[in-house]
Design an enzyme around this catalytic site. Structure first.
Site, PDB file in Angstrom:
ATOM      1  N   ASP A  75      38.182  66.878  36.038  1.00  0.00           N
ATOM      2  CA  ASP A  75      37.882  68.351  35.863  1.00  0.00           C
ATOM      3  C   ASP A  75      39.417  68.933  35.755  1.00  0.00           C
ATOM      4  O   ASP A  75      40.538  68.510  36.270  1.00  0.00           O
ATOM      5  CB  ASP A  75      37.245  69.134  36.611  1.00  0.00           C
ATOM      6  N   GLU A 137      36.415  68.637  41.140  1.00  0.00           N
ATOM      7  CA  GLU A 137      37.369  68.573  42.245  1.00  0.00           C
ATOM      8  C   GLU A 137      38.120  70.296  42.447  1.00  0.00           C
ATOM      9  O   GLU A 137      38.301  70.635  43.438  1.00  0.00           O
ATOM     10  CB  GLU A 137      38.771  67.664  42.158  1.00  0.00           C
TER      11      GLU A 137
END
Length: 385
Positions: A75, A137
């Site tokens: 991400d 994350e």
């Protein structure tokens, strides 16, 4: 047989997937699955509860304990409101730099690892190489814990972990942890001309925030001068607050968000217990004396443990030997490294690019950093062969 990519080509491909944390990352995960499958490598998805995101792990080499995990997150942070020169999800190269969202943080590492898969396969690995790619994350490291649990449950157990966050290929052996909390205060509304009959949620929240600020000041005053972190102490910071309806009504509601940036080894629970004790003994009783409807609640939104320095840990020993970097480097931002370490895996952080570029408009990574990472992986591969 899958297409063979250079690290640059693979990075351009990964950037083309818009994996901002509020979106699905499944298209990128499907691409990686197909790519690995083309080389005969089986991979395992670890989906989230919604089924719209997934982590992935795969093993190259013998099915035996030992070896390394090469870990990255898929991400990226949002681009909204940033002044990008070009489309952030269509990479471009200019003067030796490759631009695009996630180029430095941290698709550059993932891209170099994936580009090296054919070489990993061709090597006579005596110890396995595990690839681990997570989701979310950037919003709390929510994907890493189930990913690590799944890897360890299905075995074999790796010996050490390299988290490829951007460190300019220097070895980072410790980082702070982060705990994020939302405090919600319910007061009792009254006309402000009759303040004695009301309980202002805003005033109560202000007392709590001042207490948190005072603890940070105490930590600063008592900081160890030999501590390598900057700042060298745990901080308690309130970054968002909202509440109240009108200037002449005591606020019935107020909430604020706080993050604790914890030195490795500093206990999240200990700080939370102290905070709640202050609420229960110094703030809430006076509120309840006016109205029994008053309340204060604290909700944990995210927690990422710090990464502690290991004495002669296998991760540090191996990576120092591969990089030649014998200096001490610690960082104050959090990574997934602490999560691997909590599960008993020796871990360091080392990856291409600069953290100074992370989350910025026109984020970039220098192409020479990809080359340095590729050379590092070549040395790692030979070490494991």
């Amino acid at each position: 047989m899958s297409t063979r990519y250079t690290p640059r080509e693979m990075l351009e491909k990964l950037i083309s997937f818009n994996t901002v944390s509020d979106r699905s990352n499944l298209d990128l995960i499907a691409f990686v699955e197909d790519y690995l499958s083309g080389y005969g490598i089986a991979s395992v998805r670890v989906p989230d509860e919604t089924g719209t995101k997934a982590s992935l792990h795969a093993r190259i080499g013998p099915a035996r304990d030992g070896g390394v995990v090469l870990s990255g997150h898929t991400d990226v942070v949002p681009v909204a409101g940033q002044n990008w020169s070009r489309d952030p999800f269509s990479a471009w190269v200019l003067e030796g730099k490759l631009y695009g969202r996630g180029s430095a943080d941290m698709k550059g590492f993932a891209a170099t690892v994936l580009a090296k898969v054919p070489d990993f396969i061709a090597a006579d690995l005596g110890r396995p190489i595990h690839i681990a790619l997570s989701y979310d994350e950037e919003v709390g490291c929510f994907g890493a814990p189930p990913l690590v649990r799944d890897m360890l449950a299905k075995g074999p157990r790796p010996e050490f972990v390299i988290v490829g966050e951007p460190t300019n290929m220097k070895i980072v052996t410790a980082h702070k942890g982060i705990a994020v909390f939302k405090t919600t205060v319910r007061g009792h509304p009254a006309h402000s001309s009759q303040l004695h009959r009301g309980v202002s949620a805003i005033s109560a929240a202000a007392k709590l925030i001042c207490w948190l600020d005072a603890r940070t000041a105490e930590n600063k005053a008592n900081a160890d001068p030999d501590c390598a972190f900057e700042p060298p102490y745990t901080t308690l910071h309130s970054g968002v607050i909202k509440g109240g309806e009108a200037h002449n009504i005591t606020a019935e509601h107020c909430e604020f968000t706080t993050d604790f940036r914890l030195l490795p080894g500093d206990s999240k629970q200990s700080w939370l217990d102290r905070y709640k004790a202050f609420i229960d003994t110094e703030v809430l009783p006076g509120m309840l004396a006016i109205s029994g409807e008053c309340a204060i609640s604290v909700t944990e939104l995210a927690y990422v443990p710090g990464l502690s320095e290991e004495v002669d840990g296998p991760a540090e020993t191996e990576v120092r030997g591969l990089t030649g970097d014998n200096a001490r480097h610690v960082v104050v931002y959090a990574t997934e490294g602490g999560i691997f370490q909590e599960h008993g895996l020796s871990t360091v952080v080392c990856g291409p690019g600069s953290i100074d570029q992370a989350h910025q408009a026109d984020e970039f990574i220098e192409l020479v950093e990809l080359e340095r990472c590729a050379a590092f992986l070549d040395r790692l591969m030979k070490r494991l062969s």
